[in-house]
Structure formats: structure tokens, C-alpha cells
Design a protein around this motif. Structure first.
Motif, PDB file in Angstrom:
ATOM      1  N   GLY A 103       0.802  -0.758  -0.164  1.00 48.07           N
ATOM      2  CA  GLY A 103      -0.013  -0.238  -0.200  1.00 48.07           C
ATOM      3  C   GLY A 103       0.884   0.911  -0.033  1.00 48.07           C
ATOM      4  N   LEU A 104       2.339   1.222   0.549  1.00 44.96           N
ATOM      5  CA  LEU A 104       3.163   2.860   0.400  1.00 44.96           C
ATOM      6  C   LEU A 104       3.091   2.404  -0.681  1.00 44.96           C
ATOM      7  CD1 LEU A 104       4.624   1.644   3.514  1.00 44.96           C
ATOM      8  CD2 LEU A 104       3.145   3.399   3.454  1.00 44.96           C
ATOM      9  N   ASN A 105       3.683   1.770  -1.463  1.00 41.01           N
ATOM     10  CA  ASN A 105       3.605   2.046  -3.447  1.00 41.01           C
ATOM     11  C   ASN A 105       5.302   2.517  -3.517  1.00 41.01           C
ATOM     12  OD1 ASN A 105       3.897   2.307  -5.914  1.00 41.01           O
ATOM     13  ND2 ASN A 105       3.259   4.136  -6.196  1.00 41.01           N
ATOM     14  N   LEU A 106       6.033   1.745  -2.333  1.00 43.13           N
ATOM     15  CA  LEU A 106       7.899   2.262  -2.083  1.00 43.13           C
ATOM     16  C   LEU A 106       8.834   1.965  -3.399  1.00 43.13           C
ATOM     17  CD1 LEU A 106       8.458   1.321   1.542  1.00 43.13           C
ATOM     18  CD2 LEU A 106       8.147   3.483   0.593  1.00 43.13           C
ATOM     19  N   SER A 107       9.450   2.656  -3.243  1.00 44.29           N
ATOM     20  CA  SER A 107      10.358   2.887  -4.673  1.00 44.29           C
ATOM     21  C   SER A 107      11.831   2.154  -4.196  1.00 44.29           C
ATOM     22  CB  SER A 107      11.123   3.680  -5.071  1.00 44.29           C
ATOM     23  OG  SER A 107       9.952   4.744  -5.517  1.00 44.29           O
ATOM     24  N   ARG A 108      12.092   2.415  -2.633  1.00 47.95           N
ATOM     25  CA  ARG A 108      13.271   1.345  -2.387  1.00 47.95           C
ATOM     26  C   ARG A 108      13.612   1.380  -0.919  1.00 47.95           C
ATOM     27  NH1 ARG A 108      17.021   3.975  -3.786  1.00 47.95           N
ATOM     28  NH2 ARG A 108      18.104   3.406  -5.695  1.00 47.95           N
ATOM     29  N   ILE A 109      14.020   0.169   0.151  1.00 43.35           N
ATOM     30  CA  ILE A 109      13.928  -0.484   1.107  1.00 43.35           C
ATOM     31  C   ILE A 109      15.495  -0.305   1.837  1.00 43.35           C
ATOM     32  CG2 ILE A 109      13.630  -1.078   3.313  1.00 43.35           C
ATOM     33  CD1 ILE A 109      10.413  -1.946   2.273  1.00 43.35           C
ATOM     34  N   SER A 110      15.948   0.482   2.401  1.00 42.68           N
ATOM     35  CA  SER A 110      17.621   0.447   2.547  1.00 42.68           C
ATOM     36  C   SER A 110      17.515   0.209   4.127  1.00 42.68           C
ATOM     37  CB  SER A 110      17.706   1.785   2.236  1.00 42.68           C
ATOM     38  OG  SER A 110      18.105   1.849   0.289  1.00 42.68           O
ATOM     39  N   ILE A 111      18.475  -0.355   4.080  1.00 40.62           N
ATOM     40  CA  ILE A 111      19.897  -0.611   5.891  1.00 40.62           C
ATOM     41  C   ILE A 111      20.766   0.109   6.076  1.00 40.62           C
ATOM     42  CG2 ILE A 111      19.883  -2.113   7.898  1.00 40.62           C
ATOM     43  CD1 ILE A 111      17.286  -3.493   7.524  1.00 40.62           C
ATOM     44  N   TYR A 112      21.403   0.362   6.366  1.00 35.61           N
ATOM     45  CA  TYR A 112      22.781   1.046   6.493  1.00 35.61           C
ATOM     46  C   TYR A 112      22.915   1.670   7.644  1.00 35.61           C
ATOM     47  CZ  TYR A 112      20.951   5.695   4.690  1.00 35.61           C
ATOM     48  OH  TYR A 112      19.207   6.194   4.316  1.00 35.61           O
ATOM     49  N   ASN A 113      24.191   1.337   8.390  1.00 34.88           N
ATOM     50  CA  ASN A 113      25.064   1.965   9.584  1.00 34.88           C
ATOM     51  C   ASN A 113      26.288   2.889   9.160  1.00 34.88           C
ATOM     52  OD1 ASN A 113      27.277   0.359   8.303  1.00 34.88           O
ATOM     53  ND2 ASN A 113      26.764  -1.569   9.694  1.00 34.88           N
ATOM     54  N   ASP A 114      27.250   3.418  10.348  1.00 32.50           N
ATOM     55  CA  ASP A 114      27.900   4.470  10.230  1.00 32.50           C
ATOM     56  C   ASP A 114      29.053   3.831   9.566  1.00 32.50           C
ATOM     57  OD1 ASP A 114      28.411   3.041  12.751  1.00 32.50           O
ATOM     58  OD2 ASP A 114      28.635   4.894  14.246  1.00 32.50           O
ATOM     59  N   ARG A 115      29.057   2.607   9.397  1.00 37.05           N
ATOM     60  CA  ARG A 115      30.450   2.297   8.408  1.00 37.05           C
ATOM     61  C   ARG A 115      30.904   2.802   6.963  1.00 37.05           C
ATOM     62  NH1 ARG A 115      33.806  -2.155   8.530  1.00 37.05           N
ATOM     63  NH2 ARG A 115      31.980  -2.538   7.726  1.00 37.05           N
ATOM     64  N   GLY A 116      29.457   2.582   6.068  1.00 38.19           N
ATOM     65  CA  GLY A 116      29.197   2.125   4.761  1.00 38.19           C
ATOM     66  C   GLY A 116      28.255   1.173   4.631  1.00 38.19           C
ATOM     67  N   ASP A 117      28.417  -0.179   5.470  1.00 36.73           N
ATOM     68  CA  ASP A 117      27.668  -1.420   4.900  1.00 36.73           C
ATOM     69  C   ASP A 117      25.898  -0.713   5.321  1.00 36.73           C
ATOM     70  OD1 ASP A 117      29.896  -2.482   5.835  1.00 36.73           O
ATOM     71  OD2 ASP A 117      29.271  -2.207   7.758  1.00 36.73           O
ATOM     72  N   TYR A 118      25.507  -1.095   3.566  1.00 38.22           N
ATOM     73  CA  TYR A 118      24.988  -1.425   3.487  1.00 38.22           C
ATOM     74  C   TYR A 118      23.439  -2.296   2.471  1.00 38.22           C
ATOM     75  CZ  TYR A 118      25.791  -0.189  -1.416  1.00 38.22           C
ATOM     76  OH  TYR A 118      26.558  -0.609  -2.723  1.00 38.22           O
ATOM     77  N   VAL A 119      22.607  -1.957   1.960  1.00 48.32           N
ATOM     78  CA  VAL A 119      21.521  -3.138   1.794  1.00 48.32           C
ATOM     79  C   VAL A 119      20.279  -3.073   1.187  1.00 48.32           C
ATOM     80  CG1 VAL A 119      20.920  -4.418   4.049  1.00 48.32           C
ATOM     81  CG2 VAL A 119      20.432  -5.882   1.477  1.00 48.32           C
ATOM     82  N   SER A 120      20.176  -3.299   0.195  1.00 42.77           N
ATOM     83  CA  SER A 120      18.878  -2.648  -0.686  1.00 42.77           C
ATOM     84  C   SER A 120      18.062  -3.388  -1.066  1.00 42.77           C
ATOM     85  CB  SER A 120      19.186  -0.526  -0.761  1.00 42.77           C
ATOM     86  OG  SER A 120      20.090  -1.184  -1.928  1.00 42.77           O
ATOM     87  N   LEU A 121      16.400  -2.933  -0.728  1.00 44.62           N
ATOM     88  CA  LEU A 121      15.470  -3.830  -2.071  1.00 44.62           C
ATOM     89  C   LEU A 121      14.899  -2.658  -3.008  1.00 44.62           C
ATOM     90  CD1 LEU A 121      14.464  -6.728  -2.456  1.00 44.62           C
ATOM     91  CD2 LEU A 121      12.484  -5.876  -0.451  1.00 44.62           C
ATOM     92  N   GLY A 122      14.621  -2.722  -3.948  1.00 44.98           N
ATOM     93  CA  GLY A 122      13.767  -1.649  -4.541  1.00 44.98           C
ATOM     94  C   GLY A 122      14.181  -2.025  -6.371  1.00 44.98           C
ATOM     95  N   GLU A 123      13.111  -1.495  -6.990  1.00 47.59           N
ATOM     96  CA  GLU A 123      12.588  -1.682  -8.216  1.00 47.59           C
ATOM     97  C   GLU A 123      13.651  -0.197  -9.288  1.00 47.59           C
ATOM     98  OE1 GLU A 123       9.289   1.720  -8.245  1.00 47.59           O
ATOM     99  OE2 GLU A 123       8.553  -0.517  -7.997  1.00 47.59           O
TER     100      GLU A 123
END
Length: 605
Positions: A103-123
Motif C-alpha cells: 500500500g505504500l508504493n515504495l521505490s526502495r527500502i534500505s538498511i545501512y550503518n555508520d561504517r558504510g555497510d548497506y543493503v537495499s531492496l527496490g525497483e
């Protein structure tokens, strides 16, 4: 002459009063519409906030994700932790896909920390170098510290997507701290395209309406980009009052200032205040134009009505007189009223309409009866095809066990088989509960376990909330039997089957059958996905699918189960056939909960 002048003055006075009355009503209605739009957008903002809060809480409280982010924060490597540990990346993405609210029609969800590690899910496209550079920048670190100060949703207004700046896409972002009970582990970011965000809120595209969102301190967080408004204006600068001074009442308020009309509202549970601004010229000119048009149309309509009434009355009086003369001609031997040269349109239309209604009623009753008989015949035919295959296999199992084991096992198998016979023979056209279906399916698995011993491993998971739903008989066991007939035919043991039945927010019940067999042929999957149990007029295609699928994992039991459930539940029923990594297949079937569009399940009987 005097009477004519007085009549004219009366008409002019009446329409002048009518004009100003209608203008006033229209102006009030326009303000009410503006306040209703403000309330609607505010409700949508509150819903977005609630959904974001719920989704971020689920993500933050998932122990597996907490563990992965803790490991990422403790990593000594200078590269992105998730780029080096793809298993962790896939696990995080799987959880994000599970928690992602459609229902939110999101383009991307991301998780990251202050070290620069990140992972995302989106279109959206992503530039790895741009992301890494952005996460290690001083501006991001300052934002990171700000967003992790408290456990609330933070809103970042329109900005260029930092993950892919080359695309020049304008985004809005929502942030919430990712933490466990002890420490901050990172930051969750929800991104949405600006146009999609405006569409989600229901922002009007027509006219010069501006929409503002302010945070609890009255600072602007979002403004529609029409070029008319100052995106940096505060709530106080815009309305001349402090946000804390606004009423706790949930009804919108309207303020008229110079050349603009403002409508705003704030919910106690919604941290963002919605303000709508409409130019007074646009707002009132259209109202007065409509009022003038109403007056002109009304006058024209009255004049035309006088003319039409005169013509119609004259014609009607003439026809009444003619009808009276024909009625006077009725005698004992002549009980019909003749039509004068068949020119009485009212009588002809009446007779024709009655005739059409009679024929239509007869046709509808015949069509409904035919469809009911056809649907019943299809259901009974489809159900009758299931039993012979199953009985043959069970008898084969009993024969094999009788040769390999003692009489006690044969007696036990016969008892179970008798229970299954009773289940299939009692009230075959009556619905049963999912609990009954699962008991029947477990008896079948127990028989197969005796037959194949250690070659077969199976697991059954049951959600008690789904067991009371009524379903057609024999819809679960054929899916399990399909595994033995097709999935394990050319596959060496041990064989694995995993059966799950559960209830979800969308589905009243959802069944999932996984196997570790040979998997489906892609062509068979494509044909099964197009299978339509409600309008299957091509018997040749159905037979072709059965013949082709008989050697490619997907036989009569699977096809018939899908068709029976489609006939029973219509649009509420859904199914999915997918590969089970690393091998095998997954068959999911379920019935969605009734909505306003499906208040009752469609019935085949």
C-alpha cells in the motif's frame, strides 16, 4: 401593461435572489470541499505514517536482522559487508520483501550503518560507487546522527536520489533508527518517488492548489513543486500563528488571507501537519461563473418549459379526447380498444415494453438454470476424476506392505484406508473444514511413509486459525499425491515433502506444498498459470494440458483441484506454481478474505 411590468419585476427579483443564494451555497460548498480534501490528505498522511511505523518496527525487531547488522558493525573489513557476504544480503532482502507494505508504493527500502555497510531492496537503478561515497560523506554522517537520536519516523523532503544521481530522480525519504535493546545498529530508509508520494496522498493535479507538510516544530518537510509556493516557508510565516496554538479538534480550519485561502488540520497521532492553499481568484471566479450559468440556464429552461408544456398539453388533450371516443365504442362483443391507425405511441411502447420484459424474464430464467446445471455437472465431473487415481495407489501400497511385512501392519493400513473411504463416501457434495482435509491428507502421508519408509521424509505445519474454514472435499491430498506421481518419479530418494497451512492478513487460508523433486517444466507452468476453471470451453486444450503435464510434474489431481476451487470461489481464489530452490517445486493455493468487492464467496451451486 402595469401587470406585465410587475410580473417582469417579480421575475427579475426572484432570479436575483436565486443567483445570490446559489452563489453563497456554492462558495460554502467549495470551502467544504477544500476542507474535505484537506481531511482526506491528512488521513492519508496519517495512514502512511502508521504503515511506515509498523513496517520499520517489524524490521527493527527481527532478531535475525539484528544479528546480521551487529555482525556488520563489528566487521573489520573496509568494503561493504553485504557485498562480501551475499548470504547475509539475500537474507536481509528476503525479510525486506516480506515486510514491504504494497500500500505504500515504495521505490526502495534500505538498511545501512555508520561504517558504510548497506543493503537495499527496490525497483530503481543503483550506482555502487555513488552509494559508498554518499554513506561515507560528512553530510550523511551528520544526518545519521540526527536521525538516530530518537525512535521516531523522520521525513526528508524532495531530493535527488543519492543512490543513482545520474538518473536525476526526485525522491522523498523516511528514516527510523535500527536498534536492539542495547545499542544503535543502523538506519532504515524508505524511499519513494515524489510523483508517487503525491499520488499516494491524493494531491490534486488540476488548478493551482498547493500542499504543504510541516513537522511538529512548524518546519516545512514537503511542498508540491508547482513553482508558486516558497518551499522554505514555515507554518508561522504561512498562517501567522504558531503550530502549538492550533486546536486539538480533528476538524479542518480555514483561513482567508489576502489573495489565498488556506485549509489545515493536525491530528494528535500524526506528527505532520497538512496545509492546503488555493488562490482566491481561482476559488471564487469559478463559483460566480457557475452561478451565472445556473441563472442563464434556469431562465432558458423556464421559457423552454412554458413552450413545451403548451405543445405537450395540446397534444395530450387531443389524444385523451380520441381515447375517450374509442372507449365509448366498446361493446359486449368487442372488449378491445382499437388503435386509431396505430398512431398512439404510448400504447405501443407500453405493449412492446411488456413483451420485452416477458421474453427477457424467460430468457434469464433459462440461462440461469442452464448455468447452474452446467456448473454442478463440472464440479461433480472434476471430483469424480480424483478418486480412481488415489484408490489405485493406496491399494498398491497395501499390496506391497502385505508382501513385505506382517499382518499387523496390513491391519493398521486397512484401518487407515477405511477411514479414508468413509471420508470420501459420506456426503460427497457437502463442504468440509480444512481440519478434516488436513486429517485426510495426513492419513495419506502416513500410508506413503509405511510404503517408502526412510526414503520419504515429510513435515506438516498447521495454523489453528485456518482450520475452521469450509472448503470443497479433496483439495489438499491431490496436491500431495502429485508429488509421488510426478516429482519423485525420476528422482532418487530420499524424498522430501513440506506441507504448510496458515492464515495471513490477506488470506483466510493459504496452503503451501513443497517438494524436492524434479520440478515443473516451464511450459507446463505457463499453461497451468493460464488455467481458467470458470470459462473452460476448450476441452481439447484441457486434455492436451493433462497429457503434457502427466510427464512433467503436474497431473490430473493438480489441474482438477485448481479448476474446482476457481469454480467455487471465483476471483477470491488464487494459486501459484514456482520452483523450490535448489530443486523441486512449490504449489500455493489460497482464498483471500472477503472485501467490499467480495462480500460473499461466489458459489458454484
Amino acid at each position: 401593461m402595469i401587470n406585465s411590468v410587475l410580473g417582469l419585476l417579480l421575475i427579475v427579483s426572484s432570479f436575483s435572489f436565486f443567483y445570490y443564494y446559489i452563489s453563497g451555497r456554492l462558495e460554502k460548498q467549495a470551502i467544504d470541499n477544500l476542507e474535505e480534501l484537506t481531511l482526506k490528505i491528512s488521513n492519508q498522511v496519517a495512514l502512511v505514517y502508521s504503515q511506515l511505523n509498523h513496517t520499520s518496527f517489524q524490521i527493527s525487531q527481527t532478531s535475525e536482522l539484528q544479528y546480521i547488522m551487529l555482525k556488520a558493525g563489528q566487521s573489520k573489513e573496509n568494503k561493504n559487508f553485504f557485498a562480501l557476504h551475499t548470504d547475509a544480503e539475500r537474507m536481509v532482502q528476503n525479510y525486506l520483501s516480506i515486510y514491504k507494505n504494497p500500500g505504500l508504493n515504495l521505490s526502495r527500502i534500505s538498511i545501512y550503518n555508520d561504517r558504510g555497510d548497506y543493503v537495499s531492496l527496490g525497483e530503481l537503478w543503483e550506482n555502487t560507487d555513488s552509494i559508498r561515497s554518499y554513506l561515507l560523506s560528512d553530510s550523511f554522517k551528520a544526518s545519521y546522527l540526527h536521525f538516530t537520536e530518537d525512535d521516531t519516523i523522520h521525513f526528508a523532503g524532495p531530493h535527488i536520489d543519492p543512490y543513482y544521481p545520474e538518473g536525476k530522480q526526485r525522491m522523498v525519504s523516511f528514516y527510523r533508527v535500527f536498534h536492539n535493546e542495547v545499542e544503535t545498529l543502523g538506519l532504515i530508509e524508505f524511499q519513494q518517488n515524489v510523483s508517487k508520494f503525491e499520488e499516494t496522498l491524493g494531491v490534486p493535479y488540476a488548478g493551482n492548489t498547493e500542499v504543504f507538510l510541516f513537522d511538529p516544530e512548524g518546519r516545512p518537510v514537503f511542498t508540491t513543486q508547482s513553482g508558486q509556493a516558497n518551499p522554505n516557508v514555515t507554518f508561522h510565516q504561512l498562517l501567522g500563528t504558531e503550530l502549538s496554538d492550533t486546536s486539538a479538534d480533528i476538524n479542518p480550519e480555514t483561513i482567508i488571507k489576502s489573495d489565498l485561502i488556506y485549509s489545515f488540520i493536525r491530528y494528535p497521532s500524526n506528527p505532520w501537519t497538512v496545509v492546503l492553499a488555493v488562490p482566491k481568484s481561482d476559488f471564487l471566479s469559478s463559483i460566480k461563473l457557475v452561478g451565472r450559468l445556473i441563472v442563464i440556464v434556469s431562465i432558458a429552461f423556464i421559457i423552454l418549459s412554458f413552450i413545451m408544456n403548451y405543445v405537450i398539453a395540446k397534444q395530450f388533450t387531443k389524444k385523451i379526447r380520441r381515447t375517450v371516443n374509442m372507449i365509448r365504442q366498446v361493446r359486449l362483443g368487442n372488449l378491445t380498444i382499437p388503435l386509431d391507425h396505430a398512431d398512439d405511441e404510448m400504447v405501443q411502447i407500453h405493449n412492446a415494453f411488456n413483451s420485452i420484459i416477458d421474453r427477457l424474464k424467460t430468457s434469464i430464467e433459462a440461462e440461469a438454470d442452464a448455468r447452474s446445471r452446467e456448473t454442478k455437472a463440472r464440479l461433480y465431473t472434476l471430483e469424480s476424476q480424483v478418486n480412481p487415481h488415489f484408490l489405485y495407489n493406496v491399494l498398491a501400497v497395501i499390496g506391497s506392505v502385505g508382501e513385505e511385512a506382517g499382518a499387523d501392519k496390513v491391519a493398521e493400513l486397512c484401518e487407515k484406508l477405511g477411514s479414508m473411504f468413509r471420508y470420501t463416501l459420506q456426503n460427497p457434495d457437502k463442504e468440509v473444514t480444512i481440519r478434516d482435509e488436513m486429517m485426510y491428507a495426513q492419513l495419506y502421508l502416513e500410508l506413503m511413509k509405511v510404503r517408502y519408509e526412510d526414503h520419504l521424509q515429510y513435515q506438516v505445519e498447521i495454523d489453528e486459525a485456518s482450520l475452521l474454514y469450509k472448503v470443497p472435499r479433496l483439495i489438499i491430498q491431490p496436491l500431495i499425491e502429485n508429488c509421488f506421481h510426478h516429482a519423485f518419479q525420476t528422482c532418487n530418494p530420499p524424498w522430501e515433502i513440506h506441507v504448510t497451512i496458515r492464515q495471513t492478513p490477506e488470506y483466510g487460508w493459504l496452503l503451501e506444498v513443497k517438494d524436492r523433486g524434479v520440478g515443473f517444466n516451464p511450459k507446463v507452468i505457463a499453461k497451468l498459470q493460464r488455467l481458467d476453471g470458470l470459462h473452460d470451453d476448450s476441452d481439447g486444450d484441457h486434455k492436451s494440458l493433462q497429457e503434457e503435464s502427466s510427464g512433467n510434474h503436474g497431473g490430473v489431481g493438480l489441474i482438477n483441484t485448481i479448476k474446482r476451487l476457481k469454480l467455487t470461489y471465483g476471483g477470491l481464489f488464487s494459486y501459484e506454481i514456482a520452483p523450490n530452490r535448489p530443486k523441486g517445486s512449490i504449489v500455493r493455493i489460497g482464498v483471500r478474505k472477503a472485501t467490499e468487492d467480495h462480500l460473499q464467496y461466489p458459489s458454484a451451486t
